[in-house]
Motif scaffolding. Structure first.
Motif, short mmCIF file in Angstrom:
data_model
loop_
_atom_site.label_atom_id
_atom_site.label_comp_id
_atom_site.label_asym_id
_atom_site.label_seq_id
_atom_site.Cartn_x
_atom_site.Cartn_y
_atom_site.Cartn_z
N PRO A 1 32.58 53.21 52.35
CA PRO A 1 31.38 54.34 52.25
C PRO A 1 31.60 55.15 51.27
O PRO A 1 32.51 55.77 50.55
N GLY A 2 30.20 55.70 50.41
CA GLY A 2 30.15 56.38 49.41
C GLY A 2 30.58 55.52 47.95
O GLY A 2 30.47 56.46 47.18
N LYS A 3 30.75 54.40 48.16
CA LYS A 3 31.34 53.84 46.93
C LYS A 3 30.40 52.52 46.68
O LYS A 3 29.65 51.84 47.27
N ALA A 4 30.53 51.92 45.17
CA ALA A 4 29.84 50.88 45.06
C ALA A 4 30.39 49.59 45.43
O ALA A 4 31.59 49.62 45.79
N PRO A 5 29.54 48.37 45.75
CA PRO A 5 30.46 47.42 46.14
C PRO A 5 31.41 46.94 45.16
O PRO A 5 31.11 47.03 43.95
N LYS A 6 32.21 46.01 45.41
CA LYS A 6 33.43 45.55 44.57
C LYS A 6 33.27 44.19 44.79
O LYS A 6 33.17 43.56 46.20
N LEU A 7 33.19 43.17 43.71
CA LEU A 7 33.50 41.83 43.78
C LEU A 7 34.80 41.38 44.61
O LEU A 7 35.78 41.73 44.05
N LEU A 8 34.65 40.48 45.58
CA LEU A 8 35.90 39.79 46.08
C LEU A 8 36.33 38.39 45.61
O LEU A 8 37.12 37.94 45.35
N ILE A 9 34.86 37.76 46.03
CA ILE A 9 35.10 36.03 46.10
C ILE A 9 33.75 35.74 45.07
O ILE A 9 32.51 36.24 45.25
N TYR A 10 33.99 34.79 44.24
CA TYR A 10 32.65 34.54 43.43
C TYR A 10 32.98 32.79 43.72
O TYR A 10 34.02 32.26 44.07
N ALA A 11 31.61 32.02 43.42
CA ALA A 11 31.74 30.61 43.72
C ALA A 11 32.20 30.11 44.72
O ALA A 11 32.85 29.25 44.85
N ALA A 12 31.92 30.75 45.78
CA ALA A 12 32.02 30.51 47.25
C ALA A 12 33.71 30.77 47.69
O ALA A 12 34.13 31.17 48.77
N SER A 13 34.65 30.43 46.61
CA SER A 13 36.01 30.35 47.06
C SER A 13 36.86 30.99 46.08
O SER A 13 38.21 30.64 46.03
N SER A 14 36.43 31.29 44.99
CA SER A 14 37.37 31.66 43.83
C SER A 14 37.65 33.40 43.97
O SER A 14 36.83 34.08 44.08
N LEU A 15 38.86 33.73 43.85
CA LEU A 15 39.39 34.92 43.93
C LEU A 15 39.05 35.65 42.91
O LEU A 15 39.88 35.49 41.89
N GLN A 16 38.24 36.84 42.81
CA GLN A 16 38.53 37.76 41.92
C GLN A 16 39.85 38.28 41.56
O GLN A 16 40.54 38.78 42.32
N SER A 17 40.09 38.33 40.02
CA SER A 17 41.32 38.90 39.55
C SER A 17 41.59 40.37 40.39
O SER A 17 40.79 40.97 40.38
N GLY A 18 42.78 40.49 40.79
CA GLY A 18 43.33 41.81 41.59
C GLY A 18 42.80 41.78 43.00
O GLY A 18 43.40 42.90 43.51
N VAL A 19 42.04 40.75 43.50
CA VAL A 19 41.91 40.97 44.79
C VAL A 19 43.18 40.32 45.82
O VAL A 19 43.38 39.24 45.27
N PRO A 20 43.54 40.97 46.86
CA PRO A 20 44.72 40.40 47.62
C PRO A 20 44.41 39.02 47.92
O PRO A 20 43.27 38.66 48.43
N SER A 21 45.39 38.31 48.25
CA SER A 21 45.27 37.00 48.64
C SER A 21 45.03 36.67 50.16
O SER A 21 44.83 35.72 50.55
#
Lengths: 108, 122
Positions: free
Chosen positions: A40-60
């Motif tokens: 709430p009140g924040k910008a979206p944050k990328l978690l996963i790209y290309a369906a299954s690739s975990l963005q750097s820094g995102v918990p496993s």
């Protein structure tokens, strides 16, 4: 235009639960699918790209899967900081993009 | 470190034209492959992609809004500007800019600016 749907639109879960969110495209989009988390009140944050690739820094505990028209975002052990709204987004029709309607995860 | 920040009026009247500026740092829009997009989110609703501009000055718009949108860039100032004409109360939303990253058609928005809330009301 490619339409994206998500289910459920909202869910209630407890800390430690396994949570699965589904995203469906109106046509095959291969693996051109990304997931975002928005608090709430924040910008979206990328978690996963290309369906299954975990963005750097995102918990496993976050993972993505799927291809074609059906995709899932899984959180293996829900943490207090994971209560948020999750959006999928397709890039198959680059440079025209579409987001899903969102799934709100709140505390049971 | 890549950062983006949106600026513009918090309140506009119906029928007016909205002008928003995205000021970014940490990359240059003159670098091959770089792209910046605008996305909006009405209160309590979903995200909606609006427009994109790339390093080569190619511009793309949402099918439903393209007659009302214009995107431009000022590379020397590290800014991207979005104008939206004929504003209506349904255009009330938080407007975000974001860098597009990726390869081929694998494209994602990262990072995002903090967003700026625009209210359309007389």
């Amino acid at each position: 235009d490619i339409q994206m749907t998500q289910s459920p639109s909202s869910l209630s879960a407890s800390v430690g639960d396994r949570v699965t969110i589904t995203c469906r495209a109106s046509q095959s989009i291969s693996s051109y699918l990304n997931w975002y988390q928005q608090k709430p009140g924040k910008a979206p944050k990328l978690l996963i790209y290309a369906a299954s690739s975990l963005q750097s820094g995102v918990p496993s505990r976050f993972s993505g899967s799927g291809s074609g028209t059906d995709f899932t975002l899984t959180i293996t052990s829900l943490q207090p900081e994971d209560f948020a709204t999750y959006y999928c987004q397709q890039s198959y029709s680059t440079p025209l993009f579409t987001f899903g309607p969102g799934t709100k995860v709140d505390i049971k | 470190q890549v950062t983006l920040k949106e600026s513009g009026p918090a309140l506009v009247k119906p029928t007016q034209t909205l002008t928003l500026t995205c000021t970014f740092s940490g990359f240059s829009l003159s670098t091959s492959g770089m792209r910046v997009s605008w996305i909006r989110q009405p209160p309590g609703k979903a995200l909606e992609w609006l427009a994109l501009i790339d390093w080569d000055d190619d511009k793309f718009y949402s099918t439903s809004l393209k007659t009302r949108l214009t995107i431009s860039k000022d590379t020397s100032k590290n800014q991207v500007v979005l104008t939206m004409t004929n504003m209506d109360p349904v255009d009330t939303a938080t407007y975000y800019c974001a860098r597009i990253r990726g390869y081929a058609d694998y494209n994602w928005f990262d990072p995002w600016g903090q967003g700026t809330l625009v209210t359309v009301s007389s």
